[in-house]
Design a protein around this motif. Structure first.
Motif, PDB file in Angstrom:
ATOM      1  N   CYS A 167      55.468  47.377  29.348  1.00 55.66           N
ATOM      2  CA  CYS A 167      54.772  48.102  30.430  1.00 55.66           C
ATOM      3  C   CYS A 167      55.390  47.730  31.779  1.00 55.66           C
ATOM      4  O   CYS A 167      55.928  46.631  31.946  1.00 55.66           O
ATOM      5  N   PRO A 168      55.248  48.580  32.730  1.00 53.64           N
ATOM      6  CA  PRO A 168      55.810  48.310  34.065  1.00 53.64           C
ATOM      7  C   PRO A 168      55.198  47.051  34.674  1.00 53.64           C
ATOM      8  O   PRO A 168      53.975  46.871  34.681  1.00 53.64           O
ATOM      9  N   GLY A 169      56.095  46.219  35.152  1.00 49.88           N
ATOM     10  CA  GLY A 169      55.633  45.012  35.826  1.00 49.88           C
ATOM     11  C   GLY A 169      54.876  44.063  34.931  1.00 49.88           C
ATOM     12  O   GLY A 169      54.203  43.145  35.423  1.00 49.88           O
ATOM     13  N   THR A 198      51.435  48.438  23.765  1.00 52.71           N
ATOM     14  CA  THR A 198      52.827  48.719  23.398  1.00 52.71           C
ATOM     15  C   THR A 198      52.963  50.047  22.688  1.00 52.71           C
ATOM     16  O   THR A 198      54.042  50.656  22.700  1.00 52.71           O
ATOM     17  N   LYS A 199      51.912  50.456  22.032  1.00 51.09           N
ATOM     18  CA  LYS A 199      52.015  51.741  21.347  1.00 51.09           C
ATOM     19  C   LYS A 199      52.051  52.875  22.377  1.00 51.09           C
ATOM     20  O   LYS A 199      52.788  53.845  22.220  1.00 51.09           O
ATOM     21  N   LYS A 200      51.215  52.745  23.405  1.00 50.73           N
ATOM     22  CA  LYS A 200      51.191  53.776  24.435  1.00 50.73           C
ATOM     23  C   LYS A 200      52.167  53.468  25.576  1.00 50.73           C
ATOM     24  O   LYS A 200      52.407  54.318  26.422  1.00 50.73           O
ATOM     25  N   VAL A 201      52.693  52.248  25.547  1.00 50.28           N
ATOM     26  CA  VAL A 201      53.549  51.751  26.640  1.00 50.28           C
ATOM     27  C   VAL A 201      52.812  51.970  27.964  1.00 50.28           C
ATOM     28  O   VAL A 201      53.324  52.544  28.923  1.00 50.28           O
ATOM     29  N   GLN A 202      51.558  51.555  28.048  1.00 48.17           N
ATOM     30  CA  GLN A 202      50.725  51.660  29.226  1.00 48.17           C
ATOM     31  C   GLN A 202      49.953  50.360  29.414  1.00 48.17           C
ATOM     32  O   GLN A 202      49.626  49.666  28.483  1.00 48.17           O
ATOM     33  N   CYS A 203      49.698  50.107  30.763  1.00 47.67           N
ATOM     34  CA  CYS A 203      48.895  48.933  31.093  1.00 47.67           C
ATOM     35  C   CYS A 203      47.419  49.278  31.007  1.00 47.67           C
ATOM     36  O   CYS A 203      46.992  50.343  31.445  1.00 47.67           O
ATOM     37  N   GLU A 204      46.627  48.341  30.453  1.00 44.80           N
ATOM     38  CA  GLU A 204      45.183  48.464  30.444  1.00 44.80           C
ATOM     39  C   GLU A 204      44.667  47.363  31.364  1.00 44.80           C
ATOM     40  O   GLU A 204      44.677  46.189  31.048  1.00 44.80           O
TER      41      GLU A 204
END
Length: 892
Positions: free
Chosen positions: A159-161, A171-177
């Motif tokens: 994910c970014p940063g 990691t599946k969505k490649v998004q930060c929660e």
């Protein structure tokens, strides 16, 4: 998180960045496999060998691909060991929805001109959470010098940063929660909700921030910092509750788009807010720049001692009066007290630079200081009436209601524009130099006189009043323009007159003004010479000879045929009553003595005593002065009754008289004209000059100089005629003839002559055909008036009247006839003469008269007695003839 770090350690083998350009000596990522690149041009990346082409990528020394800012890559051909540099990373990594994109730019290749001269290679590293290595997915050659290489690896599932440690990476969505207090794609934003921020003065103070702050944990609250957009920190941050925060703000200013930054650690958030400093305005803004406003208290501080008032709005000047102007404006003087606004130094005195004086709606120009109580400025044009006068400096002012006035009083006839200027204050015209009158309606142009010229024209002098001529000024003589105007002054102009004849009107014009002098200008006929005469007999050689003009006589011979000669006689006695002259001449009967009345030396003394002498008497007189019209009809006539006699020298004496000229039509008063006659006796031959003519005065001749001045003509077309009488008589009564002739001389003096002859004696008068008219020699005329004057004519006595005709003149005219006594070579004979002879007395008797004489003794005795009586009477008459002859027929 630990597993991910171990995986990155395996992939990058912890290579140092200093080995990036060491000929592909850094470790490769993933398996070393043969990749079939098709070369786009000779020498591009690989050769045509069948060896393995291994891509070497040095991403960075960190285990996080997302934080690699500079990486490099190259290709190594295992068979030829040729190394091709793919270049360095161009720009940071780009996060894709499913991975990361890295772009490399190579060194310059001329063949890659269309792509900026470099080889561009895009490495797409996509997330595959099942692939723990670097797996080549595909290689694409998009175009010459442009390639795409795609890898699959679990390492790209980031994910970014790394979610900024304030969230979990899916990691599946490649998004930060993110956590509840954080937000943004990398969880680096502080999640805070602000509704309002209270205001304060521009000098700062405590502000209240309202919103929803329930999501902020203590760690965030304890480190919360607040900063306004002008980088001013809001200090002493205090959470009052979950919806209110207070802090202290420093001095600042209002502006547009104010932002407030909230931060805590590595979290931050910038929020646009509607924040304004509260200001207490001052009245009139303290008349900036003349005062300063305290915006906390709303109180002005005035900067200068010449302003006052709660808003520094009062200019401390005192204006008492201001001079009015016309509606055309102009300079005005302002009177009052201005010492407060006048700045003085050792070298200068000046007013505030922003001082303005307004009169009505216009600003007064060019303000000058005369002294502390007087200012001067230039008022612009305006409308009639009273106007307010306002002194101002910035917003400070001194208001004076209706203190100034524009005047616009009208003048009579608008001063006959453009001939006058109207004083709008007094309604009085100031006329130009060519007009006068209340409305400048009267022209002052006038011609008083103009010098005449000869008929060919030429320079003339014009006298009168012309003012200051404009470019439209002109003078016309008749219908012709007088050229080459030379304006000497306002009363004297010179110009060139064109040719012409007679009298002409003169018109002077300038713009719409004009003056016409009727028949004021005169062309004089040129002075002409006598026509040549044909010589018939000029006498002997010693008497004369024939010249181009006729007979030229040698002194003492005279006349058109040189048959007469002047004789020497004593100066005649002076007549103190009138300018008439009697010149007696004595001669023997039938004498032809050249000395004319000499001693009679050709006879004996006895003969002189026994023979009765003949006496000839010449009489010259001025008879009258007449005014004639253009047809020679008499208009006025004047005789001379009284003369004032003055002896100038023994041979020169003068007579003066005055005539009264009746008024012309339309005139009330009569005028006077002075007549002066000067007689001069010449004992010897003398050369004289008159009217530019050289004349010879014979011995024993008398010259008349006659001046007539200031005569008031009835018309400029009229002329004067001076009538003179010449008479010659003899005491002889029998055997003689008389005659008179009038003509032109041939001696070159261009004159007329009158010759009156009785027997062998003559009275000769010369009348010059020129005169001095208004100081200029001009032509005149001479006429014989015997036909109209009916002079006395018989055998022993003959009269003749000569009229000297002079044209119109303004001031004075001078004429100059002269007279001599002659003796002729021969006596007057029959023909056109008047004669009487002895035989005519006998042959003239009738038969009855003869019979009566023979028969009538008594009648005969009576005749003898009559003869005796006649003889006695004749003797007495001879004794008094010389001095006591009476002027006859002067008034005929």
């Amino acid at each position: 998180m630990v597993t991910l770090k171990k995986l990155f350690s395996i992939i990058f083998l912890i290579l140092n960045l200093s080995f990036c350009y060491c000929g592909c000596d850094f470790s490769s990522i993933g398996e070393n496999k043969k990749y079939n690149f098709t070369p786009a041009f000779t020498g591009e990346y690989i050769s045509n060998s069948n060896g393995l082409n291994i891509i070497y990528m040095n991403l960075c020394t960190t285990t996080k691909i997302s934080q690699c800012t500079t990486t490099s890559a190259c290709i190594k051909d295992t068979s030829t060991l040729k190394i091709t540099d793919l270049g360095s990373q161009s720009g940071p990594a780009i996060f894709l929805p499913t991975g990361i994109l890295l772009t490399y730019k190579s060194q310059s290749y001329p063949e890659c001109a269309l792509l900026g001269g470099v080889v561009s290679t895009n490495f797409t590293i996509e997330c595959d959470d099942m692939d723990n290595s670097f797996t080549l997915d595909s290689i694409q050659q998009f175009s010459t010098c442009s390639y795409g290489v795609k890898y699959l690896t679990k390492l790209a599932c980031v994910c970014p940063g790394d979610c900024s440690s304030h969230g979990q990476c899916n990691t599946k969505k490649v998004q930060c929660e993110c956590n509840t207090y954080a937000g943004g794609s990398s969880c680096n934003e502080l999640k805070i909700k602000v509704n309002t921020i209270s205001s304060t003065t521009i000098y700062g103070g405590v502000v209240s921030i309202s919103g929803d702050f329930t999501n902020l944990p203590p760690t965030i609250r304890n480190n919360l910092a607040i900063k306004f957009s002008w980088e001013t920190d809001c200090e002493n941050v205090e959470f009052i509750n979950n919806s209110t925060i207070q802090c202290s703000i420093n001095k600042g200013y209002n502006g547009d788009e104010i932002e407030v930054e909230f931060s805590s650690g590595d979290l931050s958030s910038v929020i646009p807010v509607n924040f304004r400093y509260v200001e207490i305005p001052c009245q009139f803004n303290c008349s900036y720049p003349n005062g300063q406003c305290d915006r906390i208290r709303g109180i002005c501080t005035c900067h200068y001692n010449w302003v006052d008032g709660v808003g520094c709005e009062i200019l401390k000047t005192k204006t008492n009066s201001i001079e009015p102007t016309t509606i055309h404006g102009g300079n005005t003087n302002i009177v009052g007290n201005y010492s407060m606004i006048i700045n003085k130094t050792d070298d200068f005195t000046f007013l505030p630079t922003n001082l303005i004086i307004k009169i009505g709606d216009s600003q007064c120009q060019d303000i000058k200081i005369l002294n502390d109580t007087n200012l001067q400025c230039t008022v612009l044009p305006g409308k009639q009436g009273k106007k307010d006068v306002i002194f101002s400096s910035g917003s400070s002012m001194d208001f004076n209601s209706q203190l100034f006035e524009y005047f616009n009083n009208t003048c009579l006839l608008n001063c006959s524009y453009p001939h006058g200027d109207c004083n709008l204050f007094t309604a009085v015209c100031t006329c130009d130099s060519q007009t006068n009158g209340d409305g400048c309606e009267h022209s002052k142009l006038v011609i008083q006189s103009i010098d005449p010229t000869d008929e060919p024209g030429g320079l003339t002098n014009v006298y009168g009043f012309f003012g200051i001529p404009t470019s439209n000024f002109s003078i016309k003589i008749g219908d012709s323009i007088c050229d080459n105007l030379k304006i000497i002054n306002q009363t004297f102009i010179q110009c060139i007159v064109p040719p012409g004849k007679g009298f002409k009107s003169v018109k002077v014009s300038d713009r719409d003004l004009s003056f016409t002098g009727d028949l004021m200008f005169r062309y004089f006929a040129p002075i002409v010479t006598n026509a040549p005469k044909q010589c018939t007999n000029c006498g002997t050689l010693n008497q004369g000879y024939c010249g181009s003009q006729g007979c030229i006589c040698n002194p003492p011979w005279m006349g058109v045929d040189c048959q007469s000669q002047y004789i020497i006689i004593p100066q005649p006695s002076k007549n103190q009553s009138s300018p008439s002259v009697e010149m007696p001449t004595f001669a023997k009967p039938n004498s032809t003595n050249n000395n004319g009345g000499g001693s009679g030396s050709d006879t004996t003394s006895t003969e002189n005593e026994s023979i009765e002498k003949n006496v000839y008497k010449s009489l010259i007189a001025i008879v009258k002065l007449r005014e004639l019209d253009f047809e020679s009809n008499e208009i006025k006539s004047f005789t001379f009754n009284e003369w004032i006699y003055t002896e100038l020298t023994p041979s020169k004496y003068q007579y003066n008289t005055t005539i009264k000229v009746p008024p012309n039509q339309g005139e009330l008063n009569e005028t006077e004209s002075n007549i002066s006659v000067t007689l001069e006796w010449f004992e010897s031959s003398t050369n004289v000059t008159f009217a530019n003519e050289n004349l010879i005065m014979n011995p024993s001749s008398i010259k008349y100089t006659i001046d007539i001045s200031q005569y008031q003509f009835s018309s400029k077309l009229n002329q004067l005629q001076l009538v003179m009488m010449a008479e010659l008589s003899s005491n002889k009564t029998l055997d003689l003839c008389s005659n008179s002739e009038f003509g032109e001389t041939s001696s070159g003096d261009n004159s007329n002559y009158i010759k009156i002859q009785v027997d062998n004696h003559s009275l000769y008068g010369r009348f010059i055909k020129r005169a001095i008219i208004d100081s200029v020699p001009r032509a005149i005329g001479n006429v014989q008036l015997d036909e109209s004057m009916k002079p006395l004519k018989n055998a022993s006595s003959s009269q003749s009247y000569i009229g000297i005709v002079v044209p119109y003149f303004e001031k004075q005219i001078t004429i100059d006839p002269d007279f001599s006594v002659l003796i002729d070579s021969k006596s007057v004979s029959d023909g056109n003469s008047i004669c009487i002879h002895q035989d005519q007395l006998i042959s003239g008797l009738t038969k009855s008269q003869i019979a009566g004489i023979v028969i009538g003794c008594i009648a005969f005795a009576c005749c003898i007695t009559a003869m005796i009586i006649y003889s006695i009477h004749k003797s007495k008459k001879d004794k008094t003839l010389v001095s006591n002859i009476t002027l006859r027929n002067l008034n005929d």
